[in-house]
Design a protein around this motif. Structure first.
Motif, PDB file in Angstrom:
ATOM      1  N   LYS A   1       0.820  -1.206   0.000  1.00  0.00           N
ATOM      2  CA  LYS A   1       0.000   0.000   0.000  1.00  0.00           C
ATOM      3  C   LYS A   1       0.858   1.262   0.000  1.00  0.00           C
ATOM      4  O   LYS A   1       0.459   2.279  -0.555  1.00  0.00           O
ATOM      5  CB  LYS A   1      -0.937   0.005   1.209  1.00  0.00           C
ATOM      6  N   ARG A   2       2.020   1.197   0.640  1.00  0.00           N
ATOM      7  CA  ARG A   2       2.902   2.365   0.700  1.00  0.00           C
ATOM      8  C   ARG A   2       3.722   2.563  -0.572  1.00  0.00           C
ATOM      9  O   ARG A   2       4.280   3.630  -0.794  1.00  0.00           O
ATOM     10  CB  ARG A   2       3.862   2.244   1.897  1.00  0.00           C
ATOM     11  N   MET A   3       3.809   1.536  -1.390  1.00  0.00           N
ATOM     12  CA  MET A   3       4.574   1.671  -2.632  1.00  0.00           C
ATOM     13  C   MET A   3       3.947   2.734  -3.514  1.00  0.00           C
ATOM     14  O   MET A   3       2.734   2.769  -3.691  1.00  0.00           O
ATOM     15  CB  MET A   3       4.589   0.344  -3.397  1.00  0.00           C
ATOM     16  N   ASP A   4       4.772   3.582  -4.063  1.00  0.00           N
ATOM     17  CA  ASP A   4       4.279   4.634  -4.948  1.00  0.00           C
ATOM     18  C   ASP A   4       5.112   4.623  -6.222  1.00  0.00           C
ATOM     19  O   ASP A   4       6.287   5.014  -6.218  1.00  0.00           O
ATOM     20  CB  ASP A   4       4.369   5.988  -4.251  1.00  0.00           C
ATOM     21  N   PHE A   5       4.515   4.179  -7.283  1.00  0.00           N
ATOM     22  CA  PHE A   5       5.187   4.095  -8.571  1.00  0.00           C
ATOM     23  C   PHE A   5       5.749   5.452  -9.001  1.00  0.00           C
ATOM     24  O   PHE A   5       6.780   5.543  -9.643  1.00  0.00           O
ATOM     25  CB  PHE A   5       4.199   3.571  -9.619  1.00  0.00           C
ATOM     26  N   MET A   6       5.071   6.515  -8.621  1.00  0.00           N
ATOM     27  CA  MET A   6       5.467   7.850  -9.062  1.00  0.00           C
ATOM     28  C   MET A   6       6.746   8.339  -8.395  1.00  0.00           C
ATOM     29  O   MET A   6       7.433   9.196  -8.935  1.00  0.00           O
ATOM     30  CB  MET A   6       4.329   8.843  -8.819  1.00  0.00           C
TER      31      MET A   6
ATOM     32  N   VAL B   1      16.693   0.922  -8.238  1.00  0.00           N
ATOM     33  CA  VAL B   1      16.971  -0.031  -7.163  1.00  0.00           C
ATOM     34  C   VAL B   1      15.894  -1.106  -7.040  1.00  0.00           C
ATOM     35  O   VAL B   1      16.038  -2.029  -6.243  1.00  0.00           O
ATOM     36  CB  VAL B   1      17.175   0.668  -5.800  1.00  0.00           C
ATOM     37  N   LEU B   2      14.822  -1.000  -7.804  1.00  0.00           N
ATOM     38  CA  LEU B   2      13.762  -2.001  -7.756  1.00  0.00           C
ATOM     39  C   LEU B   2      14.329  -3.365  -8.141  1.00  0.00           C
ATOM     40  O   LEU B   2      14.985  -3.513  -9.172  1.00  0.00           O
ATOM     41  CB  LEU B   2      12.634  -1.627  -8.710  1.00  0.00           C
ATOM     42  N   ARG B   3      14.108  -4.365  -7.303  1.00  0.00           N
ATOM     43  CA  ARG B   3      14.552  -5.725  -7.570  1.00  0.00           C
ATOM     44  C   ARG B   3      13.395  -6.679  -7.345  1.00  0.00           C
ATOM     45  O   ARG B   3      12.602  -6.510  -6.419  1.00  0.00           O
ATOM     46  CB  ARG B   3      15.705  -6.142  -6.648  1.00  0.00           C
ATOM     47  N   VAL B   4      13.312  -7.675  -8.200  1.00  0.00           N
ATOM     48  CA  VAL B   4      12.338  -8.752  -8.079  1.00  0.00           C
ATOM     49  C   VAL B   4      13.146 -10.033  -7.912  1.00  0.00           C
ATOM     50  O   VAL B   4      14.034 -10.315  -8.727  1.00  0.00           O
ATOM     51  CB  VAL B   4      11.449  -8.849  -9.337  1.00  0.00           C
ATOM     52  N   ALA B   5      12.875 -10.783  -6.867  1.00  0.00           N
ATOM     53  CA  ALA B   5      13.563 -12.054  -6.632  1.00  0.00           C
ATOM     54  C   ALA B   5      12.562 -13.194  -6.737  1.00  0.00           C
ATOM     55  O   ALA B   5      11.429 -13.076  -6.254  1.00  0.00           O
ATOM     56  CB  ALA B   5      14.227 -12.063  -5.254  1.00  0.00           C
ATOM     57  N   VAL B   6      12.979 -14.272  -7.379  1.00  0.00           N
ATOM     58  CA  VAL B   6      12.124 -15.449  -7.533  1.00  0.00           C
ATOM     59  C   VAL B   6      12.877 -16.644  -6.958  1.00  0.00           C
ATOM     60  O   VAL B   6      14.025 -16.900  -7.328  1.00  0.00           O
ATOM     61  CB  VAL B   6      11.765 -15.702  -9.018  1.00  0.00           C
TER      62      VAL B   6
ATOM     63  N   LEU C   1      10.250  -8.678  -3.268  1.00  0.00           N
ATOM     64  CA  LEU C   1      10.432  -7.377  -3.892  1.00  0.00           C
ATOM     65  C   LEU C   1      11.305  -6.511  -3.000  1.00  0.00           C
ATOM     66  O   LEU C   1      11.198  -6.559  -1.772  1.00  0.00           O
ATOM     67  CB  LEU C   1       9.050  -6.734  -4.061  1.00  0.00           C
ATOM     68  N   LYS C   2      12.156  -5.722  -3.634  1.00  0.00           N
ATOM     69  CA  LYS C   2      12.982  -4.738  -2.924  1.00  0.00           C
ATOM     70  C   LYS C   2      12.758  -3.417  -3.644  1.00  0.00           C
ATOM     71  O   LYS C   2      12.991  -3.313  -4.848  1.00  0.00           O
ATOM     72  CB  LYS C   2      14.448  -5.151  -2.981  1.00  0.00           C
ATOM     73  N   THR C   3      12.303  -2.410  -2.912  1.00  0.00           N
ATOM     74  CA  THR C   3      11.934  -1.146  -3.544  1.00  0.00           C
ATOM     75  C   THR C   3      12.808   0.032  -3.134  1.00  0.00           C
ATOM     76  O   THR C   3      12.666   1.109  -3.699  1.00  0.00           O
ATOM     77  CB  THR C   3      10.468  -0.801  -3.234  1.00  0.00           C
ATOM     78  N   ALA C   4      13.685  -0.167  -2.157  1.00  0.00           N
ATOM     79  CA  ALA C   4      14.568   0.909  -1.704  1.00  0.00           C
ATOM     80  C   ALA C   4      15.904   0.311  -1.299  1.00  0.00           C
ATOM     81  O   ALA C   4      15.959  -0.819  -0.797  1.00  0.00           O
ATOM     82  CB  ALA C   4      13.939   1.654  -0.541  1.00  0.00           C
ATOM     83  N   PRO C   5      17.001   1.056  -1.502  1.00  0.00           N
ATOM     84  CA  PRO C   5      18.322   0.490  -1.216  1.00  0.00           C
ATOM     85  C   PRO C   5      18.543   0.153   0.255  1.00  0.00           C
ATOM     86  O   PRO C   5      19.272  -0.775   0.574  1.00  0.00           O
ATOM     87  CB  PRO C   5      19.299   1.579  -1.678  1.00  0.00           C
ATOM     88  N   ASP C   6      17.884   0.865   1.149  1.00  0.00           N
ATOM     89  CA  ASP C   6      18.096   0.654   2.581  1.00  0.00           C
ATOM     90  C   ASP C   6      17.051  -0.248   3.220  1.00  0.00           C
ATOM     91  O   ASP C   6      16.985  -0.367   4.434  1.00  0.00           O
ATOM     92  CB  ASP C   6      18.146   2.004   3.307  1.00  0.00           C
ATOM     93  N   GLU C   7      16.219  -0.894   2.396  1.00  0.00           N
ATOM     94  CA  GLU C   7      15.194  -1.789   2.920  1.00  0.00           C
ATOM     95  C   GLU C   7      15.470  -3.210   2.475  1.00  0.00           C
ATOM     96  O   GLU C   7      15.999  -3.437   1.387  1.00  0.00           O
ATOM     97  CB  GLU C   7      13.810  -1.363   2.427  1.00  0.00           C
ATOM     98  N   PRO C   8      15.079  -4.186   3.299  1.00  0.00           N
ATOM     99  CA  PRO C   8      15.254  -5.586   2.893  1.00  0.00           C
ATOM    100  C   PRO C   8      14.167  -5.996   1.898  1.00  0.00           C
ATOM    101  O   PRO C   8      13.187  -5.278   1.691  1.00  0.00           O
ATOM    102  CB  PRO C   8      15.084  -6.350   4.214  1.00  0.00           C
TER     103      PRO C   8
END
Length: 190
Positions: A28-33, A39-44, A155-162
């Motif tokens: 919910k906090r993710m904001d595409f804008m 830094v966006l990463r998708v892990a599978v 998903l990883k959306t920020a460099p300082d977040e896991p």
């Protein structure tokens, strides 16, 4: 009103997995804008013997028809991040995880979609909505084992977040009919 972007993760034939309750506030906090797309990463994470099929990890961006402007779609094939470049970014991932990112060459396409969204929002803030979906397909390196084939996505959306879990242990066998499993999950090409 803020532009609404829905984030979904689909696997295989656009089937949705199970999103853990603990991930919903983060989504919910993710904001595409404002997201740092670099830094966006998708892990599978898949069981041994399965891999993400090359070229199948994709971000689809959509913008609805609004303010008299047509709907827009943008399809971006994600680039796999070599494990040597993922050092320090793998915390919280399974050892066999595959990590993907938006290629630098595709960032201008994503930025153009954001600019279009901003322009439409100025004209029609209440009716400007979009979607962001991530999809991928699988291939096999060996005969498929019997039993469940659990797939987890993060998903990883920020460099300082896991990384946070987007879908957990979605059984590929529940997404693809048994008679189609061998064709929908082909042998991986070297």
């Amino acid at each position: 009103m803020r532009t609404l972007f829905v984030v979904l993760l689909a696997f295989g034939l656009a089937a949705c997995g199970h999103v853990p309750l603990s991930s919903i506030p983060k989504l919910k906090r993710m904001d595409f804008m404002t997201m740092e797309v670099e830094v966006l990463r998708v892990a599978v994470e898949m069981p041994d013997g399965l891999r993400v099929r090359p070229g199948s990890a994709i971000i689809n961006l959509g913008l609805n028809e609004s303010a008299g402007e047509p709907a827009l779609q943008e399809r971006i094939v994600l680039q796999q991040v070599p494990l040597s470049q993922s050092a320090g970014q793998l915390a919280g991932l399974a050892p066999n995880a595959q990590v993907f990112r938006i290629a630098e060459a595709d960032i201008p396409r994503l930025e153009a979609m954001r600019e279009t969204t901003r322009a439409r929002r100025k004209v029609d803030p209440d009716d400007t909505k979009g979607t962001l979906t991530v999809t991928s397909g699988a291939c096999r390196t060996a005969t498929l084992p019997s039993g469940p084939l659990p797939v987890t996505t993060k998903l990883k959306t920020a460099p300082d977040e896991p990384y946070f879990t987007l879908t957990r242990n979605v059984d590929l066998r529940t997404l693809v009919p048994a008679r189609q499993l061998q064709t929908e999950v082909p042998l991986c090409q070297s």
